[in-house]
Enzyme design. Structure first.
Site, PDB file in Angstrom:
ATOM      1  N   ASP A 151       3.267  -5.312   1.800  1.00  0.00           N
ATOM      2  CA  ASP A 151       2.024  -4.601   1.478  1.00  0.00           C
ATOM      3  C   ASP A 151       1.414  -4.036   2.762  1.00  0.00           C
ATOM      4  O   ASP A 151       1.286  -4.748   3.761  1.00  0.00           O
ATOM      5  CB  ASP A 151       1.063  -5.615   0.825  1.00  0.00           C
ATOM      6  CG  ASP A 151      -0.109  -4.963   0.138  1.00  0.00           C
ATOM      7  OD1 ASP A 151       0.022  -3.802  -0.300  1.00  0.00           O
ATOM      8  OD2 ASP A 151      -1.157  -5.626   0.019  1.00  0.00           O
ATOM      9  N   ASN A 192      -2.479  -3.529  -7.867  1.00  0.00           N
ATOM     10  CA  ASN A 192      -2.485  -4.591  -6.848  1.00  0.00           C
ATOM     11  C   ASN A 192      -3.654  -5.546  -7.021  1.00  0.00           C
ATOM     12  O   ASN A 192      -4.803  -5.105  -7.099  1.00  0.00           O
ATOM     13  CB  ASN A 192      -2.655  -3.961  -5.460  1.00  0.00           C
ATOM     14  CG  ASN A 192      -1.402  -3.307  -4.953  1.00  0.00           C
ATOM     15  OD1 ASN A 192      -0.429  -3.166  -5.673  1.00  0.00           O
ATOM     16  ND2 ASN A 192      -1.429  -2.907  -3.694  1.00  0.00           N
TER      17      ASN A 192
HETATM   18  O1  G3H Z   1      -3.115  -4.325  -1.076  1.00  0.00           O
HETATM   19  C1  G3H Z   1      -3.713  -5.205  -1.718  1.00  0.00           C
HETATM   20  C2  G3H Z   1      -4.626  -4.895  -2.818  1.00  0.00           C
HETATM   21  O2  G3H Z   1      -4.925  -3.536  -2.814  1.00  0.00           O
HETATM   22  C3  G3H Z   1      -5.762  -5.858  -2.923  1.00  0.00           C
HETATM   23  O3  G3H Z   1      -6.843  -5.409  -3.706  1.00  0.00           O
HETATM   24  O4  G3H Z   1      -8.800  -6.569  -2.734  1.00  0.00           O
HETATM   25  O5  G3H Z   1      -8.899  -5.630  -5.015  1.00  0.00           O
HETATM   26  O6  G3H Z   1      -7.506  -7.595  -4.592  1.00  0.00           O
HETATM   27  P1  G3H Z   1      -8.074  -6.354  -4.016  1.00  0.00           P
HETATM   28 ZN    ZN Z   2      -4.184  -2.481  -0.697  1.00  0.00          ZN
END
Ligand code: G3H
Ligand code: ZN
Length: 309
Positions: free
Chosen positions: A82, A251
């Site tokens: 990621d 995500n």
């Molecule tokens: O890359 C990770 C996600 O975009 C995390 O998103 O902070 O809403 O869980 P979030």
């Molecule tokens: Zn992210």
């Protein structure tokens, strides 16, 4: 043990009008929670490692560890980097056996983002991995084309020039706990998504910053000594709607972490007479697994949608 890249997953999700859940993990117990939840829902799933999580978990052997942990898992699953910030980190993850990487060169200008992303795509495709890119409003605020949301025409140019397999775009969400102000109306750019789908039929988009911070899990966290305040996430109703569009990957980092650590806080507070770590980790695993199952079936609508491999 169907460890796969994201190509077929996203094709099925696009055609089947649902989204694949990607959950950010730090430790093996979280991986088990997510994989078991997906297995029970018969959904595909992506285990996402940030560079920091990868270093903490075990750089070099993550694939081997997870293949053993997933020996009874029959749904398709992927190991994903990621927000990889350089070609080097993406290459290192691909060499290690990650089946998917994100190159996030959105801090650079458009041309440099294209150059770095293309370099990652060439290496990844030669090694059977898939690549997610990121194109923010236009990568830099000093660019005259800067707007609040990503421009669909730029998405088309970026995808065609890089050959990237999926793309994260700015469509109304933010990372973390406090995504919006109290009272702020939360909207997603459905017109932008529809326009990308018109320009690039079948191309999968990715939604970052998609946690909803559900009250149930926030209360458990705070009832057992936590102090998370000012939280405001993406309403699940919007995510249900976006899962049916060209957005094929959603995500979740914050919600999964809050559920896991909330479960841990509860067990650490309530259990006074035991000291085996599993007594504390099992409730955390079960609470975070419950959250994943709710997301997969009620929000992303991916349950019973996998093609068994
Ligand atoms: O890359 C990770 C996600 O975009 C995390 O998103 O902070 O809403 O869980 P979030
Ligand atoms: Zn992210």
């Amino acid at each position: 043990m169907p460890l796969v890249n994201t190509k077929q997953m996203f094709k099925d999700a696009y055609e089947g009008k649902y989204a694949v859940g990607a959950f950010n993990v730090d430790i093996l117990t979280q991986c088990q929670a997510a994989l078991e939840a997906a297995e029970e829902c018969n959904s595909p799933i992506i285990l996402s490692f940030s560079s920091g999580s990868r270093d903490f978990f075990h750089p070099g052997n993550i694939k081997d560890i997870l293949l053993i942990a997933a020996k009874d898992i029959h749904i398709p699953w992927a190991i994903h980097l990621d927000h990889g910030k350089s070609f080097e980190v993406c290459k290192s993850c691909i060499d290690e056996g990650f089946t998917s990487v994100m190159i996030d060169a959105s801090a650079y200008d458009f041309e440099e983002n294209v150059r770095i992303t293309k370099q990652v795509v060439e290496y990844a495709h030669a090694h059977g991995a898939t690549v997610e890119g990121e194109l923010g409003p236009c990568s830099r605020k000093d660019d005259p084309r800067f707007k609040k949301f990503t421009d669909p025409e730029m998405v088309k140019e970026f995808v065609e020039r890089t050959g990237v397999d999926s793309l994260a775009v700015s469509m109304g969400t933010k990372h973390g706990l406090a995504k919006f102000e109290e009272g702020e109306e939360v909207t997603l750019q459905f017109d932008l998504i529809d326009e990308v789908a018109r320009l690039l039929p079948g191309f999968p988009l990715v939604l970052h910053g998609s946690s909803s911070i559900p009250d149930e899990y926030l209360h458990i966290f705070n009832d057992y000594g936590g102090e998370l305040k000012g939280t405001k996430g993406v309403p699940e109703e919007l995510l249900r709607k976006v899962a049916k569009t060209a957005v094929c990957k959603i995500n979740i980092g914050t919600d999964f972490r809050v559920a896991f650590v909330g479960g841990l806080r509860k067990s650490l507070t309530e259990i006074k007479d035991k000291f085996e770590p599993r007594n504390f980790l099992v409730p955390a695993r079960e609470l975070s697994k419950k959250l994943v199952k709710e997301k997969l079936s009620n929000v992303f609508q991916s349950s019973n949608k996998v093609s068994r491999i």
